[in-house]
Design a protein around this motif. Sequence first.
Motif, PDB file in Angstrom:
ATOM      1  N   UNK A 151       0.837  -1.211   0.000  1.00 30.62           N
ATOM      2  CA  UNK A 151       0.000   0.000   0.000  1.00 30.62           C
ATOM      3  C   UNK A 151       0.866   1.253   0.000  1.00 30.62           C
ATOM      4  N   UNK A 152       1.882   1.252   0.861  1.00 34.06           N
ATOM      5  CA  UNK A 152       2.752   2.421   0.942  1.00 34.06           C
ATOM      6  C   UNK A 152       3.462   2.670  -0.387  1.00 34.06           C
ATOM      7  N   UNK A 153       4.025   1.612  -0.952  1.00 40.06           N
ATOM      8  CA  UNK A 153       4.799   1.754  -2.179  1.00 40.06           C
ATOM      9  C   UNK A 153       3.942   2.200  -3.360  1.00 40.06           C
ATOM     10  N   UNK A 154       2.727   1.714  -3.417  1.00 39.61           N
ATOM     11  CA  UNK A 154       1.860   2.072  -4.539  1.00 39.61           C
ATOM     12  C   UNK A 154       1.102   3.378  -4.295  1.00 39.61           C
ATOM     13  N   UNK A 155       0.353   3.432  -3.217  1.00 42.35           N
ATOM     14  CA  UNK A 155      -0.604   4.520  -3.020  1.00 42.35           C
ATOM     15  C   UNK A 155       0.058   5.847  -2.642  1.00 42.35           C
ATOM     16  N   UNK A 156       1.063   5.794  -1.770  1.00 47.04           N
ATOM     17  CA  UNK A 156       1.674   7.051  -1.340  1.00 47.04           C
ATOM     18  C   UNK A 156       2.552   7.674  -2.423  1.00 47.04           C
ATOM     19  N   UNK A 157       3.200   6.836  -3.225  1.00 50.75           N
ATOM     20  CA  UNK A 157       3.959   7.400  -4.341  1.00 50.75           C
ATOM     21  C   UNK A 157       3.016   8.005  -5.377  1.00 50.75           C
ATOM     22  N   UNK A 166       4.507  18.422 -11.420  1.00 48.42           N
ATOM     23  CA  UNK A 166       5.764  18.659 -12.134  1.00 48.42           C
ATOM     24  C   UNK A 166       6.847  17.658 -11.749  1.00 48.42           C
ATOM     25  N   UNK A 167       6.533  16.794 -10.799  1.00 48.06           N
ATOM     26  CA  UNK A 167       7.530  15.816 -10.356  1.00 48.06           C
ATOM     27  C   UNK A 167       7.833  14.833 -11.483  1.00 48.06           C
ATOM     28  N   UNK A 168       9.106  14.662 -11.760  1.00 44.95           N
ATOM     29  CA  UNK A 168       9.525  13.739 -12.822  1.00 44.95           C
ATOM     30  C   UNK A 168       9.726  12.325 -12.282  1.00 44.95           C
ATOM     31  N   UNK A 169      10.242  12.223 -11.055  1.00 41.52           N
ATOM     32  CA  UNK A 169      10.486  10.893 -10.476  1.00 41.52           C
ATOM     33  C   UNK A 169      10.139  10.880  -8.988  1.00 41.52           C
ATOM     34  N   UNK A 170       9.674   9.729  -8.530  1.00 42.94           N
ATOM     35  CA  UNK A 170       9.421   9.490  -7.108  1.00 42.94           C
ATOM     36  C   UNK A 170       9.998   8.119  -6.765  1.00 42.94           C
ATOM     37  N   UNK A 171      10.796   8.094  -5.698  1.00 40.64           N
ATOM     38  CA  UNK A 171      11.256   6.776  -5.237  1.00 40.64           C
ATOM     39  C   UNK A 171      10.984   6.643  -3.747  1.00 40.64           C
ATOM     40  N   UNK A 176      12.621  -3.755   5.782  1.00 42.41           N
ATOM     41  CA  UNK A 176      11.837  -4.450   6.803  1.00 42.41           C
ATOM     42  C   UNK A 176      12.248  -5.918   6.844  1.00 42.41           C
ATOM     43  N   UNK A 177      12.505  -6.346   8.067  1.00 44.48           N
ATOM     44  CA  UNK A 177      12.793  -7.758   8.338  1.00 44.48           C
ATOM     45  C   UNK A 177      13.916  -8.293   7.438  1.00 44.48           C
ATOM     46  N   UNK A 178      14.968  -7.508   7.348  1.00 42.77           N
ATOM     47  CA  UNK A 178      16.144  -7.983   6.615  1.00 42.77           C
ATOM     48  C   UNK A 178      16.061  -7.767   5.114  1.00 42.77           C
ATOM     49  N   UNK A 179      14.971  -7.251   4.598  1.00 46.65           N
ATOM     50  CA  UNK A 179      14.859  -7.010   3.163  1.00 46.65           C
ATOM     51  C   UNK A 179      14.514  -5.534   2.912  1.00 46.65           C
ATOM     52  N   UNK A 180      14.813  -5.081   1.713  1.00 43.95           N
ATOM     53  CA  UNK A 180      14.531  -3.694   1.353  1.00 43.95           C
ATOM     54  C   UNK A 180      13.594  -3.669   0.151  1.00 43.95           C
ATOM     55  N   UNK A 181      12.437  -3.086   0.354  1.00 42.68           N
ATOM     56  CA  UNK A 181      11.431  -2.955  -0.712  1.00 42.68           C
ATOM     57  C   UNK A 181      11.523  -1.522  -1.258  1.00 42.68           C
ATOM     58  N   UNK A 182      11.630  -1.411  -2.552  1.00 43.43           N
ATOM     59  CA  UNK A 182      11.788  -0.071  -3.118  1.00 43.43           C
ATOM     60  C   UNK A 182      11.155   0.052  -4.495  1.00 43.43           C
ATOM     61  N   UNK A 183      10.758   1.282  -4.814  1.00 45.09           N
ATOM     62  CA  UNK A 183      10.276   1.620  -6.157  1.00 45.09           C
ATOM     63  C   UNK A 183      11.001   2.884  -6.607  1.00 45.09           C
ATOM     64  N   UNK A 223      -0.395  -6.101  -8.998  1.00 47.88           N
ATOM     65  CA  UNK A 223       0.110  -5.814 -10.345  1.00 47.88           C
ATOM     66  C   UNK A 223       1.195  -4.735 -10.290  1.00 47.88           C
ATOM     67  N   UNK A 224       0.969  -3.739  -9.463  1.00 42.19           N
ATOM     68  CA  UNK A 224       1.933  -2.649  -9.303  1.00 42.19           C
ATOM     69  C   UNK A 224       3.250  -3.192  -8.748  1.00 42.19           C
ATOM     70  N   UNK A 225       3.153  -4.017  -7.706  1.00 46.24           N
ATOM     71  CA  UNK A 225       4.360  -4.586  -7.078  1.00 46.24           C
ATOM     72  C   UNK A 225       5.140  -5.416  -8.097  1.00 46.24           C
ATOM     73  N   UNK A 226       4.412  -6.245  -8.838  1.00 46.59           N
ATOM     74  CA  UNK A 226       5.077  -7.097  -9.826  1.00 46.59           C
ATOM     75  C   UNK A 226       5.793  -6.268 -10.890  1.00 46.59           C
ATOM     76  N   UNK A 227       5.237  -5.118 -11.203  1.00 49.91           N
ATOM     77  CA  UNK A 227       5.781  -4.305 -12.284  1.00 49.91           C
ATOM     78  C   UNK A 227       6.925  -3.391 -11.828  1.00 49.91           C
ATOM     79  N   UNK A 228       6.790  -2.818 -10.648  1.00 50.62           N
ATOM     80  CA  UNK A 228       7.711  -1.743 -10.271  1.00 50.62           C
ATOM     81  C   UNK A 228       8.595  -1.994  -9.037  1.00 50.62           C
TER      82      UNK A 228
END
Length: 232
Positions: A151-157, A166-171, A176-183, A223-228
Amino acid sequence: MQKPVYKKWWFWVLLILLIGGIGSLGNDKELNDQTIAIATVNPVEEVVAVATVEPTTTPISEPTVEPTVQSTSEPTQTVASDQLPLSKDEVLTYTANLTGKTFIKEVKVGTDSISVIFFKDFNEYKDANPNSGITKEDYVDYFATGDQINKLLMQETTRLFKQFPSTATVDMTIPYDGETYSVDLTKGEIESFYNVDFSSITSNDIWREKISDRHFNKSDRQDFINKFVTID
């Protein structure tokens, strides 16, 4: 022998007329003297009346005009969100209210880019917030429940692109728990995913119609997670 003049009739007529004329002159003189005397004793005085009432004058009133007040400070305005460079203050103010804001470590704002970084773990969060009443269990429950990270990775971005067109990029990075989730998203990618021009989202109704009500569901999130999303 010729008669004396005084015995002729016309002499007496002439004499009578002459005496009458003299008497008439005497009477006129006496009358004139009397008139002069009367005028001297009782002179006719011409009274010149002086106006005692002030003339009625309608005062000319000056128009009542409120002075133009010059503001001593600039009005508080929000800079149009489609202008560059991005306003760091505006972005920080907005991200301070994002979902998961409690665990956001840092927000970086570039000319046309926004980067949101979460604390790498509970210990790092606690070190930065020693007076916080949040426990490790609270931290774990927040990220482990449902698909909160997704939810955070998809909706808040997505909200950031909507709020700052005007934002060109958002990351966004969430360790969490030893792994890093990023977009790491570009505006073109996010518009293609939702099939919408973000500049057309000019009201909350349009936002709900084209984005949140239509796509913020578990299936589209996956679908968003799988893609980005990348997981390291």
